[in-house]
Write an enzyme that holds these catalytic residues in place. Structure first.
Site, mmCIF file in Angstrom:
data_model
loop_
_atom_site.group_PDB
_atom_site.id
_atom_site.type_symbol
_atom_site.label_atom_id
_atom_site.label_comp_id
_atom_site.label_asym_id
_atom_site.label_seq_id
_atom_site.Cartn_x
_atom_site.Cartn_y
_atom_site.Cartn_z
ATOM 1 C CG ASN A 9 -1.687 1.230 1.458
ATOM 2 O OD1 ASN A 9 -1.753 2.069 0.559
ATOM 3 N ND2 ASN A 9 -2.293 1.366 2.627
ATOM 4 C CD1 TRP A 10 3.421 0.815 -2.818
ATOM 5 C CD2 TRP A 10 3.819 2.074 -4.630
ATOM 6 N NE1 TRP A 10 4.198 0.088 -3.681
ATOM 7 C CE2 TRP A 10 4.454 0.822 -4.803
ATOM 8 C CE3 TRP A 10 3.937 3.028 -5.647
ATOM 9 C CZ2 TRP A 10 5.192 0.512 -5.945
ATOM 10 C CZ3 TRP A 10 4.661 2.720 -6.788
ATOM 11 C CH2 TRP A 10 5.290 1.477 -6.922
ATOM 12 C CE LYS A 11 -0.172 3.290 4.715
ATOM 13 N NZ LYS A 11 -0.093 3.400 6.162
ATOM 14 C CG HIS A 94 -5.761 1.828 5.098
ATOM 15 N ND1 HIS A 94 -5.364 2.806 5.976
ATOM 16 C CD2 HIS A 94 -4.744 0.943 5.022
ATOM 17 C CE1 HIS A 94 -4.132 2.527 6.395
ATOM 18 N NE2 HIS A 94 -3.730 1.406 5.835
ATOM 19 C CD GLU A 96 -2.924 5.507 6.711
ATOM 20 O OE1 GLU A 96 -2.862 5.567 5.476
ATOM 21 O OE2 GLU A 96 -2.015 4.998 7.411
ATOM 22 C CD GLU A 166 -3.390 -2.550 7.329
ATOM 23 O OE1 GLU A 166 -2.289 -2.787 6.822
ATOM 24 O OE2 GLU A 166 -4.033 -1.514 7.108
ATOM 25 N N GLY A 172 2.499 2.419 10.706
ATOM 26 C CA GLY A 172 3.435 3.530 10.524
ATOM 27 C C GLY A 172 4.130 3.965 11.800
ATOM 28 C CB SER A 212 5.290 -1.567 12.089
ATOM 29 O OG SER A 212 4.883 -0.217 12.289
ATOM 30 N N GLY A 233 2.932 -1.056 4.255
ATOM 31 C CA GLY A 233 2.960 0.368 3.950
ATOM 32 C C GLY A 233 4.381 0.838 3.699
ATOM 33 N N GLY A 234 4.990 1.429 4.711
ATOM 34 C CA GLY A 234 6.318 2.047 4.566
ATOM 35 C C GLY A 234 7.356 1.161 3.897
HETATM 36 P P1 PGA Z 1 2.908 0.376 7.641
HETATM 37 O O1 PGA Z 1 1.429 0.546 7.002
HETATM 38 O O2 PGA Z 1 3.469 -0.901 7.059
HETATM 39 O O3 PGA Z 1 3.641 1.600 7.177
HETATM 40 O O4 PGA Z 1 2.743 0.313 9.103
HETATM 41 C C1 PGA Z 1 0.574 -0.561 6.820
HETATM 42 C C2 PGA Z 1 -0.722 -0.099 6.224
HETATM 43 O O5 PGA Z 1 -1.217 0.971 6.579
HETATM 44 O O6 PGA Z 1 -1.301 -0.806 5.356
#
Ligand code: PGA
Length: 250
Positions: A9-11, A94, A96, A166, A172, A212, A233-234
């Site tokens: 997930n590149w956001k 998600h 967010e 999640e 993050g 994470s 994500g990251g």
């Molecule tokens: P993260 O994000 O790996 O940066 O914690 C995961 C996500 O939000 O899908």
């Protein structure tokens, strides 16, 4: 036996040219790696990334969609548009989006119905905040989100749904759930899915862990009985770390 699936997930990261550069680094690292893998870049990069992925088994997805087929919905994308752009996957619900954009279980449900009708493979995210965990409300929150997403859907229409557990406090933050904490939540989710959808459908659905995930914790997380890969994500923003995480699911 469930096949693991790892998705990036590149956001809101990477311009189209940066995205193409990352794909060109990633492709050789994942050639011949037999793990279902997808990347979900921002919508502005879809066309370029789709072209860059030619000849690769890496799938393409988006991070959100609208439930309507078309209409006056400024800023939104429909399932049909996403499919036409070469995507097979869509991330729904998600945290967010729930937290910053007011996404509700009802919206996730409408989006899930629309995505399934279009033939997209949805990745539906659920998870509790730290306050909810500390108040002992994990079960209520996580199972409530799953039940809300599934409202009105028949078991045989949701076999292809991928769930992503999640925990919001792990996204993050660099604080990952321990493998035992994650497995406990995943097992709870799977037994709820069995109640809702029957044991056979529940046993076949993949449940990713997200929050994470890094190359050094992925293998332990993915080796748990009920963890079927990850939503990253990251660590999906660098080819080496994403490839290492994908390989940890082998
Ligand atoms: P993260 O994000 O790996 O940066 O914690 C995961 C996500 O939000 O899908």
């Amino acid at each position: 036996m469930r096949k693991a699936i790892v998705a990036g997930n590149w956001k809101m990261h990477k311009t189209a040219s940066e995205a193409v550069e990352l794909v060109s680094e990633l492709k050789p690292l994942l050639t011949g790696v037999e793990v279902e893998t997808a990347i979900c870049p921002p919508a502005t990069s879809l066309q370029a990334v789709h072209a860059a992925l030619a000849g690769s088994a890496i799938g393409l997805g988006v991070q959100n969609m609208h439930w309507e087929g078309e209409g006056a919905f400024t800023g939104e994308l429909s399932a049909g548009m996403i499919l036409a752009a070469g995507c097979s996957y869509v991330i729904l619900g998600h945290s967010e989006r729930r937290q910053y954009f007011g996404e509700t279980d009802e919206w996730v449900n409408r989006k899930l119905i629309s995505a399934l009708e279009a033939g997209l493979r949805p990745i539906v995210c659920v998870g509790e905040t730290l306050a909810e965990r500390e108040a002992g409300r994990i079960e209520e929150v996580v199972l409530g989100q799953i039940g809300g997403a599934l409202m009105g859907l028949e078991a045989d229409s949701v076999t292809d749904v991928v769930w992503a557990y999640e925990p919001v406090w792990a996204i993050g933050t660099g604080v990952t759930a321990t493998a035992a904490q994650a497995e406990e939540a995943h097992a709870m989710m799977r037994s709820f899915l069995a109640e809702q959808l029957g044991a056979e459908v529940a046993a076949g659905q993949r449940i990713q862990y997200g929050g994470s995930v890094k190359p050094d914790n992925a293998a332990e997380l993915f080796s748990q009985d009920n963890i079927d890969g990850g939503l990253i994500g990251g660590a999906a923003l660098a080819a080496e770390s994403f490839a290492a995480i994908v390989k940890a699911a082998l």
